[in-house]
Design a protein around this motif. Sequence first.
Motif, PDB file in Angstrom:
ATOM      1  N   GLU A   1      -6.217   4.411   4.463  1.00 13.77           N
ATOM      2  CA  GLU A   1      -5.492   3.714   3.407  1.00 13.77           C
ATOM      3  C   GLU A   1      -6.313   3.651   2.123  1.00 13.77           C
ATOM      4  N   MET A   2      -7.601   3.366   2.255  1.00 14.56           N
ATOM      5  CA  MET A   2      -8.462   3.303   1.076  1.00 14.56           C
ATOM      6  C   MET A   2      -8.560   4.674   0.407  1.00 14.56           C
ATOM      7  N   LEU A   3      -8.706   5.708   1.198  1.00 18.89           N
ATOM      8  CA  LEU A   3      -8.773   7.062   0.650  1.00 18.89           C
ATOM      9  C   LEU A   3      -7.481   7.400  -0.099  1.00 18.89           C
ATOM     10  N   ALA A   4      -6.349   7.027   0.478  1.00 16.39           N
ATOM     11  CA  ALA A   4      -5.060   7.295  -0.158  1.00 16.39           C
ATOM     12  C   ALA A   4      -4.944   6.575  -1.496  1.00 16.39           C
ATOM     13  N   ILE A   5      -5.484   5.357  -1.577  1.00 14.04           N
ATOM     14  CA  ILE A   5      -5.449   4.585  -2.828  1.00 14.04           C
ATOM     15  C   ILE A   5      -6.365   5.218  -3.871  1.00 14.04           C
ATOM     16  N   LEU A   6      -7.610   5.478  -3.490  1.00 19.96           N
ATOM     17  CA  LEU A   6      -8.601   5.974  -4.443  1.00 19.96           C
ATOM     18  C   LEU A   6      -8.202   7.317  -5.045  1.00 19.96           C
ATOM     19  N   THR A   7      -7.511   8.139  -4.276  1.00 26.27           N
ATOM     20  CA  THR A   7      -7.124   9.462  -4.773  1.00 26.27           C
ATOM     21  C   THR A   7      -5.866   9.418  -5.642  1.00 26.27           C
ATOM     22  N   ARG A   8      -5.354   8.211  -5.930  1.00 26.55           N
ATOM     23  CA  ARG A   8      -4.235   8.063  -6.871  1.00 26.55           C
ATOM     24  C   ARG A   8      -4.743   7.809  -8.296  1.00 26.55           C
ATOM     25  N   LEU A   9      -6.046   7.688  -8.474  1.00 28.53           N
ATOM     26  CA  LEU A   9      -6.616   7.318  -9.770  1.00 28.53           C
ATOM     27  C   LEU A   9      -6.346   8.379 -10.829  1.00 28.53           C
ATOM     28  N   GLY A  10      -5.751   7.930 -11.950  1.00 31.85           N
ATOM     29  CA  GLY A  10      -5.488   8.833 -13.059  1.00 31.85           C
ATOM     30  C   GLY A  10      -6.669   8.925 -14.012  1.00 31.85           C
ATOM     31  N   LYS A  11      -6.515   9.728 -15.062  1.00 34.94           N
ATOM     32  CA  LYS A  11      -7.591   9.965 -16.022  1.00 34.94           C
ATOM     33  C   LYS A  11      -8.041   8.683 -16.717  1.00 34.94           C
TER      34      LYS A  11
ATOM     35  N   ILE B   1       0.826  -1.212   0.000  1.00 34.66           N
ATOM     36  CA  ILE B   1       0.000   0.000   0.000  1.00 34.66           C
ATOM     37  C   ILE B   1       0.858   1.259   0.000  1.00 34.66           C
ATOM     38  N   GLN B   2       1.943   1.239   0.781  1.00 36.52           N
ATOM     39  CA  GLN B   2       2.770   2.429   0.926  1.00 36.52           C
ATOM     40  C   GLN B   2       3.336   2.904  -0.416  1.00 36.52           C
ATOM     41  N   PHE B   3       3.611   1.971  -1.330  1.00 32.25           N
ATOM     42  CA  PHE B   3       4.190   2.339  -2.616  1.00 32.25           C
ATOM     43  C   PHE B   3       3.106   2.802  -3.594  1.00 32.25           C
ATOM     44  N   ILE B   4       1.908   2.251  -3.477  1.00 31.46           N
ATOM     45  CA  ILE B   4       0.800   2.687  -4.330  1.00 31.46           C
ATOM     46  C   ILE B   4       0.480   4.154  -4.051  1.00 31.46           C
ATOM     47  N   ARG B   5       0.638   4.553  -2.800  1.00 34.12           N
ATOM     48  CA  ARG B   5       0.333   5.934  -2.413  1.00 34.12           C
ATOM     49  C   ARG B   5       1.136   6.957  -3.215  1.00 34.12           C
ATOM     50  N   GLY B   6       2.298   6.558  -3.694  1.00 32.77           N
ATOM     51  CA  GLY B   6       3.152   7.492  -4.415  1.00 32.77           C
ATOM     52  C   GLY B   6       2.971   7.474  -5.919  1.00 32.77           C
ATOM     53  N   LYS B   7       2.006   6.698  -6.411  1.00 32.33           N
ATOM     54  CA  LYS B   7       1.826   6.543  -7.853  1.00 32.33           C
ATOM     55  C   LYS B   7       0.533   7.208  -8.330  1.00 32.33           C
ATOM     56  N   THR B   8       0.491   7.525  -9.617  1.00 32.13           N
ATOM     57  CA  THR B   8      -0.768   7.862 -10.265  1.00 32.13           C
ATOM     58  C   THR B   8      -1.193   6.645 -11.073  1.00 32.13           C
ATOM     59  N   ILE B   9      -2.394   6.154 -10.841  1.00 34.19           N
ATOM     60  CA  ILE B   9      -2.848   4.915 -11.472  1.00 34.19           C
ATOM     61  C   ILE B   9      -3.474   5.229 -12.825  1.00 34.19           C
ATOM     62  N   ASP B  10      -2.710   4.980 -13.887  1.00 35.77           N
ATOM     63  CA  ASP B  10      -3.230   5.128 -15.245  1.00 35.77           C
ATOM     64  C   ASP B  10      -3.403   3.768 -15.916  1.00 35.77           C
ATOM     65  N   ASP B  11      -3.118   2.712 -15.195  1.00 39.68           N
ATOM     66  CA  ASP B  11      -3.338   1.352 -15.678  1.00 39.68           C
ATOM     67  C   ASP B  11      -4.436   0.710 -14.826  1.00 39.68           C
ATOM     68  N   ILE B  12      -4.286  -0.571 -14.523  1.00 40.46           N
ATOM     69  CA  ILE B  12      -5.270  -1.283 -13.707  1.00 40.46           C
ATOM     70  C   ILE B  12      -4.665  -1.579 -12.340  1.00 40.46           C
ATOM     71  N   LEU B  13      -5.354  -1.200 -11.293  1.00 42.89           N
ATOM     72  CA  LEU B  13      -4.949  -1.545  -9.931  1.00 42.89           C
ATOM     73  C   LEU B  13      -6.014  -2.442  -9.320  1.00 42.89           C
ATOM     74  N   VAL B  14      -5.604  -3.609  -8.852  1.00 46.15           N
ATOM     75  CA  VAL B  14      -6.508  -4.515  -8.144  1.00 46.15           C
ATOM     76  C   VAL B  14      -6.156  -4.467  -6.664  1.00 46.15           C
ATOM     77  N   VAL B  15      -7.120  -4.090  -5.842  1.00 48.56           N
ATOM     78  CA  VAL B  15      -6.939  -4.021  -4.392  1.00 48.56           C
ATOM     79  C   VAL B  15      -7.605  -5.252  -3.791  1.00 48.56           C
ATOM     80  N   GLU B  16      -6.798  -6.161  -3.257  1.00 50.17           N
ATOM     81  CA  GLU B  16      -7.316  -7.415  -2.708  1.00 50.17           C
ATOM     82  C   GLU B  16      -7.503  -7.296  -1.193  1.00 50.17           C
ATOM     83  N   GLU B  17      -8.432  -8.087  -0.667  1.00 51.73           N
ATOM     84  CA  GLU B  17      -8.657  -8.185   0.786  1.00 51.73           C
ATOM     85  C   GLU B  17      -8.848  -6.788   1.400  1.00 51.73           C
TER      86      GLU B  17
END
Length: 215
Positions: free
Chosen positions: A147-157, A123-139
């Motif tokens: 943590e979920m908020l930090a992930i969701l706000t990385r979503l790219g266009k 999770i800590q590394f996803i926080r630093g990325k912009t997601i322009d591909d596919i991210l699968v969040v398991e469990e």
Amino acid sequence: MKDANRERKSEIKYNVTLNEEQKLAKQLIIDNQIVIVTGRAGSGKSLVCAQAALDFLMKKQCNHIYVTRATIEVGGSLGFLPGDLEDKFNPYLEAFQENLEKCYDKLKIQELVKNKRVLAYPIQFIRGKTIDDILVVEEAQNLTKAEMLAILTRLGKTGKIIINGDNEQKDIKDSYTGLSYAIELSKKIEGIEWIKLKANHRSDLVGKILDLEYN
């Protein structure tokens, strides 16, 4: 995320045939940027998320599949595991890779992993990325709201975030989990979709055990 000049148009023949509710879940993933797939153990939520993500990769509509999940199962830290980050997080990739291999040719999946087209990150590394591909969040039931908020706000266009989980299987003490938060968002924000799978694809005894435990 996609390159129209090289996009594959033909449908892919998978080893696993999805049932109707799983097909609906896959279509929601195709049509939306954020989708939450929940269901009890054995409902096939991880499998349908894996197949949907693989679809985008095989059709050349994305360059990578990223996988993340909470590290709670190893005490909240990967520090004591041997090796570099990739070695430490490999156990978290293995479960997702197994679902990919159920869907498609095992050697092809291994090649995608070897070529780093399928990657697992904490999770800590996803926080630093912009997601322009596919991210699968398991469990996702083991993530906190923060943590979920930090992930969701990385979503790219052009990216997609596919979330799966089951609050009945949480290993954290929080009653309000990251999965709960994502589901709440789906009820308030158009474009975030939630589907709950109901069929049991394991032994009938699994359903009976879960009924006794949670009902």
